[in-house]
Design a protein around this motif. Structure first.
Motif, PDB file in Angstrom:
ATOM      1  N   ASP A 175      38.756  31.212  35.488  1.00 29.99           N
ATOM      2  CA  ASP A 175      39.797  32.061  36.090  1.00 29.99           C
ATOM      3  C   ASP A 175      39.610  33.513  35.655  1.00 29.99           C
ATOM      4  OD1 ASP A 175      42.457  29.548  35.780  1.00 29.99           O
ATOM      5  OD2 ASP A 175      40.730  29.772  37.138  1.00 29.99           O
ATOM      6  N   GLU A 176      39.350  33.686  34.348  1.00 29.74           N
ATOM      7  CA  GLU A 176      39.161  35.056  33.841  1.00 29.74           C
ATOM      8  C   GLU A 176      37.778  35.191  33.203  1.00 29.74           C
ATOM      9  OE1 GLU A 176      43.332  36.870  33.755  1.00 29.74           O
ATOM     10  OE2 GLU A 176      42.100  37.229  31.966  1.00 29.74           O
TER      11      GLU A 176
ATOM     12  N   GLU B 293      45.381  31.859  45.041  1.00 29.39           N
ATOM     13  CA  GLU B 293      46.737  31.554  45.539  1.00 29.39           C
ATOM     14  C   GLU B 293      46.798  31.598  47.068  1.00 29.39           C
ATOM     15  OE1 GLU B 293      47.778  30.633  42.130  1.00 29.39           O
ATOM     16  OE2 GLU B 293      49.428  30.803  43.555  1.00 29.39           O
TER      17      GLU B 293
ATOM     18  N   ARG C 286      40.301  37.386  41.939  1.00 26.43           N
ATOM     19  CA  ARG C 286      40.057  35.929  41.875  1.00 26.43           C
ATOM     20  C   ARG C 286      41.395  35.204  41.823  1.00 26.43           C
ATOM     21  NH1 ARG C 286      37.386  36.059  37.586  1.00 26.43           N
ATOM     22  NH2 ARG C 286      35.374  36.556  38.536  1.00 26.43           N
ATOM     23  N   ALA C 287      42.335  35.704  41.012  1.00 28.36           N
ATOM     24  CA  ALA C 287      43.644  35.050  40.892  1.00 28.36           C
ATOM     25  C   ALA C 287      44.390  35.108  42.229  1.00 28.36           C
ATOM     26  CB  ALA C 287      44.467  35.740  39.802  1.00 28.36           C
ATOM     27  N   GLN C 288      44.311  36.270  42.891  1.00 27.84           N
ATOM     28  CA  GLN C 288      45.015  36.428  44.169  1.00 27.84           C
ATOM     29  C   GLN C 288      44.397  35.517  45.232  1.00 27.84           C
ATOM     30  OE1 GLN C 288      44.510  40.104  46.267  1.00 27.84           O
ATOM     31  NE2 GLN C 288      46.658  40.225  46.887  1.00 27.84           N
TER      32      GLN C 288
ATOM     33  N   ASN D  34      38.929  39.689  38.093  1.00 29.71           N
ATOM     34  CA  ASN D  34      39.870  38.641  37.626  1.00 29.71           C
ATOM     35  C   ASN D  34      41.139  38.684  38.482  1.00 29.71           C
ATOM     36  OD1 ASN D  34      38.058  37.874  35.628  1.00 29.71           O
ATOM     37  ND2 ASN D  34      39.094  39.036  34.006  1.00 29.71           N
TER      38      ASN D  34
END
Ligand code: APR
Length: 235
Positions: A129-130, A66, A61-63, A58
């Motif tokens: 996203d999560e 961006e 994936r978030a990084q 997670n």
């Protein structure tokens, strides 16, 4: 075939995304200095502690969501668009910066962060996203969802197609990889057997550096555009 056409097969690793702010694995302070591979990148680690593994992916994936493609990703997409022959990008990376940079033909041999997989029915869908262990598969409803990432001990994706590409490459370039993980680390041997010209573009010599006919050292955002511009100008 002259040098100004022919099939170019490119392998990329974490080093090509380093200047987009995504950590590599084995550099100083890299991901494997922060997490044990056996805890977050093996099927055993996932069955032992799925929450820990989902948390790890997670965060990545978030990084990655961006991050923006850098000059090296864009240069390879430009080569794909303007080279008279075929250009195939095989990446060990699970970010989608090649695609964000405009690349079309990309083979993700280690999977993708924005993909989800059901360990029960093999269904694939775009990852949220999560992800959490309590998630259910949209197809079979089992609580056995996992990131669509190839872990150590699992078979990388698209291997048959990859070996076909290596078998008819006139040029093979390895970019931003330490050459320590197989089968990717042996691609240069396949390409050499096919008679391809082999070149390594990396910040420092990889473990397989001596197998390459040509080596260029430096940051990918500098040496990759210089290399693709040379190819496209017929130098
Ligand atoms: N420009 C070019 N090369 C760079 C840069 C940069 N800015 N920064 C780092 N590098 C190089 C390093 O010198 C190193 O050789 O990128 C390489 C990164 O090596 P690794 O961290 O080992 O990453 P990679 O080779 O992609 O790992 C392969 O191992 O953990 C598994 O599945 C994971 O796909 C990964 C595989």
């Amino acid at each position: 075939m002259g040098k100004s056409e022919g099939k170019i097969v490119i392998l990329t690793g974490a080093g090509i995304s380093a200047e987009s702010g995504l950590g590599t694995f084995r550099d100083e302070g890299g991901l494997w200095a922060q997490h044990r591979i056996e805890d977050v990148a093996t099927p055993e680690g996932f069955s032992r502690d799925p929450e820990l593994v989902h948390r790890f992916y997670n965060a990545r994936r978030a990084q990655a969501a961006e991050a923006t493609p850098n000059a090296a990703h864009i240069a390879l997409a430009n080569l794909q668009q303007n080279w008279p022959g075929e250009v195939v990008i095989i990446t060990q990376n699970v970010d989608c910066l090649h695609e964000k940079g405009g690349a079309s033909k990309v083979l993700h041999m280690h999977g993708v962060l924005d993909g989800a997989l059901c360990a029960s029915c093999d269904h694939r869908w775009p990852a949220p996203d999560e992800m959490h262990p309590s998630d259910t598969c949209p197809a079979c409803r089992a609580t056995s969802t996992r990131p669509d990432i190839v872990w150590f001990g699992e078979m990388p994706y698209d291997m048959e197609e990859i070996y076909d590409h290596l078998g008819d490459a006139t040029m093979f370039a390895s970019i931003g990889t330490s050459g320590q993980v197989y089968p990717a680390a042996a691609f240069v041997q396949e390409a050499r057997m096919a008679g391809a010209h082999t070149i390594e573009l990396n910040l420092e010599p990889s473990a397989g550096a001596s197998s390459f006919g040509e080596r260029r050292l430096g940051p990918a955002t500098q040496i990759v555009p210089a290399w693709t511009n040379e190819l496209l100008s017929g130098a």
